[in-house]
Enzyme design. Structure first.
Site, PDB file in Angstrom:
ATOM      1  N   ASN A  54      -2.431   2.520   3.049  1.00 58.51           N
ATOM      2  CA  ASN A  54      -2.289   3.943   3.842  1.00 58.51           C
ATOM      3  C   ASN A  54      -3.064   5.004   3.003  1.00 58.51           C
ATOM      4  O   ASN A  54      -3.573   5.983   3.452  1.00 58.51           O
ATOM      5  CB  ASN A  54      -0.738   3.815   3.113  1.00 58.51           C
ATOM      6  CG  ASN A  54       0.420   3.532   4.347  1.00 58.51           C
ATOM      7  OD1 ASN A  54       0.325   3.567   5.388  1.00 58.51           O
ATOM      8  ND2 ASN A  54       1.220   2.494   3.655  1.00 58.51           N
TER       9      ASN A  54
ATOM     10  N   HIS B 247       9.567  -0.189   7.902  1.00 60.37           N
ATOM     11  CA  HIS B 247       9.187  -1.166   9.056  1.00 60.37           C
ATOM     12  C   HIS B 247       9.066  -2.538   7.368  1.00 60.37           C
ATOM     13  O   HIS B 247       9.465  -3.757   7.651  1.00 60.37           O
ATOM     14  CB  HIS B 247       7.611  -0.924   9.019  1.00 60.37           C
ATOM     15  CG  HIS B 247       7.136  -0.123   9.702  1.00 60.37           C
ATOM     16  ND1 HIS B 247       7.251   0.001  11.049  1.00 60.37           N
ATOM     17  CD2 HIS B 247       6.957   1.351   9.481  1.00 60.37           C
ATOM     18  CE1 HIS B 247       7.166   0.220  11.801  1.00 60.37           C
ATOM     19  NE2 HIS B 247       6.737   1.756  10.898  1.00 60.37           N
ATOM     20  N   ASP B 248       8.588  -1.570   6.690  1.00 59.89           N
ATOM     21  CA  ASP B 248       8.391  -2.927   5.514  1.00 59.89           C
ATOM     22  C   ASP B 248       9.891  -3.463   4.680  1.00 59.89           C
ATOM     23  O   ASP B 248       9.760  -4.455   4.005  1.00 59.89           O
ATOM     24  CB  ASP B 248       7.543  -2.257   3.838  1.00 59.89           C
ATOM     25  CG  ASP B 248       6.133  -1.558   4.614  1.00 59.89           C
ATOM     26  OD1 ASP B 248       5.429  -0.597   3.726  1.00 59.89           O
ATOM     27  OD2 ASP B 248       5.977  -2.449   5.618  1.00 59.89           O
TER      28      ASP B 248
ATOM     29  N   THR C 198       3.187  -5.994   1.938  1.00 63.90           N
ATOM     30  CA  THR C 198       3.828  -4.729   2.832  1.00 63.90           C
ATOM     31  C   THR C 198       2.571  -4.078   3.903  1.00 63.90           C
ATOM     32  O   THR C 198       2.491  -3.032   3.709  1.00 63.90           O
ATOM     33  CB  THR C 198       5.016  -4.748   2.452  1.00 63.90           C
ATOM     34  OG1 THR C 198       4.499  -3.555   1.004  1.00 63.90           O
ATOM     35  CG2 THR C 198       6.016  -5.282   2.609  1.00 63.90           C
TER      36      THR C 198
ATOM     37  N   ASP D 128       0.558  -0.899  -0.065  1.00 64.88           N
ATOM     38  CA  ASP D 128       0.087   0.024  -0.079  1.00 64.88           C
ATOM     39  C   ASP D 128       1.004   1.346  -0.025  1.00 64.88           C
ATOM     40  O   ASP D 128       0.366   1.772   0.485  1.00 64.88           O
ATOM     41  CB  ASP D 128      -0.713   0.201   0.991  1.00 64.88           C
ATOM     42  CG  ASP D 128      -0.386  -0.369   2.454  1.00 64.88           C
ATOM     43  OD1 ASP D 128      -0.867   1.097   3.843  1.00 64.88           O
ATOM     44  OD2 ASP D 128       1.006  -0.130   2.462  1.00 64.88           O
TER      45      ASP D 128
ATOM     46  N   PHE E 238      -0.486  -1.342  12.481  1.00 65.11           N
ATOM     47  CA  PHE E 238      -1.933  -0.745  11.296  1.00 65.11           C
ATOM     48  C   PHE E 238      -2.258  -1.632  10.405  1.00 65.11           C
ATOM     49  O   PHE E 238      -3.540  -1.703   9.925  1.00 65.11           O
ATOM     50  CB  PHE E 238      -1.067   0.441  10.311  1.00 65.11           C
ATOM     51  CG  PHE E 238      -1.884   1.482   9.138  1.00 65.11           C
ATOM     52  CD1 PHE E 238      -1.935   0.846   7.962  1.00 65.11           C
ATOM     53  CD2 PHE E 238      -2.853   1.857   9.650  1.00 65.11           C
ATOM     54  CE1 PHE E 238      -2.368   1.246   7.445  1.00 65.11           C
ATOM     55  CE2 PHE E 238      -3.833   2.644   8.433  1.00 65.11           C
ATOM     56  CZ  PHE E 238      -3.523   2.039   7.413  1.00 65.11           C
ATOM     57  N   ASN E 239      -1.049  -2.691   9.459  1.00 65.82           N
ATOM     58  CA  ASN E 239      -1.580  -2.977   8.495  1.00 65.82           C
ATOM     59  C   ASN E 239      -2.531  -4.215   8.887  1.00 65.82           C
ATOM     60  O   ASN E 239      -3.639  -4.648   8.547  1.00 65.82           O
ATOM     61  CB  ASN E 239      -0.242  -3.819   8.008  1.00 65.82           C
ATOM     62  CG  ASN E 239       0.561  -3.198   7.190  1.00 65.82           C
ATOM     63  OD1 ASN E 239       0.048  -2.410   6.731  1.00 65.82           O
ATOM     64  ND2 ASN E 239       1.671  -2.999   7.075  1.00 65.82           N
TER      65      ASN E 239
ATOM     66  N   ASP F  73       6.478   0.686   1.937  1.00 64.88           N
ATOM     67  CA  ASP F  73       6.623  -0.189   0.913  1.00 64.88           C
ATOM     68  C   ASP F  73       7.495   0.693  -0.084  1.00 64.88           C
ATOM     69  O   ASP F  73       8.151  -0.845  -1.103  1.00 64.88           O
ATOM     70  CB  ASP F  73       5.436  -0.017   0.305  1.00 64.88           C
ATOM     71  CG  ASP F  73       3.934   0.287   1.222  1.00 64.88           C
ATOM     72  OD1 ASP F  73       3.656   1.283   1.812  1.00 64.88           O
ATOM     73  OD2 ASP F  73       3.535  -1.407   1.245  1.00 64.88           O
TER      74      ASP F  73
HETATM   75  O1  RIB Z   1       2.305  -0.020  10.422  1.00 70.00           O
HETATM   76  C1  RIB Z   1       3.334  -0.036   9.610  1.00 70.00           C
HETATM   77  C2  RIB Z   1       2.754  -0.458   8.441  1.00 70.00           C
HETATM   78  O2  RIB Z   1       1.818   0.194   8.070  1.00 70.00           O
HETATM   79  C3  RIB Z   1       3.762  -0.303   7.324  1.00 70.00           C
HETATM   80  O3  RIB Z   1       3.426  -1.523   6.196  1.00 70.00           O
HETATM   81  C4  RIB Z   1       3.328   1.214   6.802  1.00 70.00           C
HETATM   82  O4  RIB Z   1       3.508   0.567   5.287  1.00 70.00           O
HETATM   83  C5  RIB Z   1       1.535   1.015   6.932  1.00 70.00           C
HETATM   84  O5  RIB Z   1       1.614   0.131   5.637  1.00 70.00           O
HETATM   85 CA    CA Z   2       3.361  -0.603   3.701  1.00 73.05          CA
END
Ligand code: RIB
Ligand code: CA
Length: 315
Positions: A42, A240-241, A126, A13, A167-168, A18
């Protein structure tokens, strides 16, 4: 002897992290990118798809880009403009898409690839797991053609969008439950490791100093992404990704523990939580390799190395 490439589908996203994960993936000789698929997360599916196309144009990734699901399996979308901006990839100017999205949906493209590819394929989601879950629900017969899932999502110790949920996973807990219950080998890059995968401002400068177009854009993405995190007291940008990609191309810089992970889909406070059974108390077989630590310096060096890949790509 040349090492056999890992066939992968990148699903995300974009999203700054990403985008950086895909820069790393394209620069990794070990990976054979079969497709890129977008998912709502996102930002809206329209924006994440447009961003996916622009990233591919920037890095010269000539693969199919297919639009994924616009909504989570259950509930309403959650977007993150405070983190990634209104476009979902605010900051540096990017080239326009080099080609339109695939005429078929992400799930159809993923299914066709799994059907036709001579060996099982690794999925690298991701963003929210909506597309992956929809694929598994629509095509259970293709499960054996998925080698493993190296995902960014969750956290067995804390959340970031709620105290309990990352979040994801929070965007689509039902989808995450389908994936974690699938029996497919999972590598989980959750917040436990990704909040340690910090890229510091001095690393931004190292990447910028590489001096090609992609490295400039990556440094600008990091500057923008760090803007939100600096206000929250982070000393660097948690990319993160890119850890989900590093798990495939540089696993030696990571520390993992196999454990059973459950996804909470109910609850006023804990919907979207990923519960890691560190001690095997539930008596359930492990379903994920949970990444718990990272050699941060080696991770930063990996991103600098990836940016330099694009050096010889200058016209
Ligand atoms: O929590 C972090 C994740 O949420 C990452 O993948 C960021 O791109 C969002 O998608
Ligand atoms: Ca992401």
């Amino acid at each position: 002897m040349e090492q056999k490439k890992i066939p992968v589908i990148l699903d995300g996203d974009p999203g700054h992290d990403d985008a950086i994960a895909w820069v790393l993936a394209k620069a990794s000789p070990m990976l054979d990118i079969l497709a890129v698929t977008s998912v709502c997360g996102n930002q809206t599916i329209q924006k994440t798809t447009y961003n996916a196309q622009r990233i591919c144009a920037l890095i010269g990734l000539e693969t199919q880009v297919a639009m994924g699901r616009a909504l989570p399996l259950v509930g309403d979308p959650i977007i993150a403009p405070t983190v990634h901006g209104e476009s979902g990839l605010d900051g540096p100017a990017l080239p326009e898409p080099a080609f339109p999205p695939h005429s078929k949906s992400a799930i159809e493209v993923m299914a066709e690839i799994l059907e036709r590819h001579p060996e099982p394929v690794t999925l690298v989601p991701t963003g929210p797991l909506t597309n992956v879950a929809a694929l598994l629900l629509a095509h259970p017969e293709l499960k054996s053609k998925i080698a493993r899932i190296s995902l960014m999502g969750g956290g067995v110790q804390f959340g970031n969008w709620t105290p309990a949920a990352e979040f994801n996973i929070l965007v689509d807990p039902e989808a995450a439950d389908v994936v974690f219950s699938s029996g497919i080998p999972i590598i989980m890059a959750g917040l436990d490791v990704t909040e340690k995968a910090l890229i510091f401002p001095e690393d931004f400068q190292r990447i910028r100093a590489v001096g090609n177009k992609v490295s400039q854009v990556v440094a600008d993405w990091l500057e923008f992404f760090y803007g939100f995190h600096r206000k929250m007291g982070y000393p660097g940008a948690p990319v993160h990704d890119a850890v989900a990609v590093a798990a495939l191309v540089r696993p030696e810089i990571l520390t993992m523990q196999e454990m059973y992970v459950a996804v909470e889909t109910q609850g006023e406070y804990c919907r979207g939580a990923t519960i890691g059974d560190f001690r095997g108390i539930a008596g359930k077989a492990p379903n994920a390799k949970v990444i718990l630590d990272i050699d941060r310096q080696a991770f930063a060096d990996l991103l600098v190395e990836a940016a330099a890949y694009y050096q010889e790509k200058e016209a």
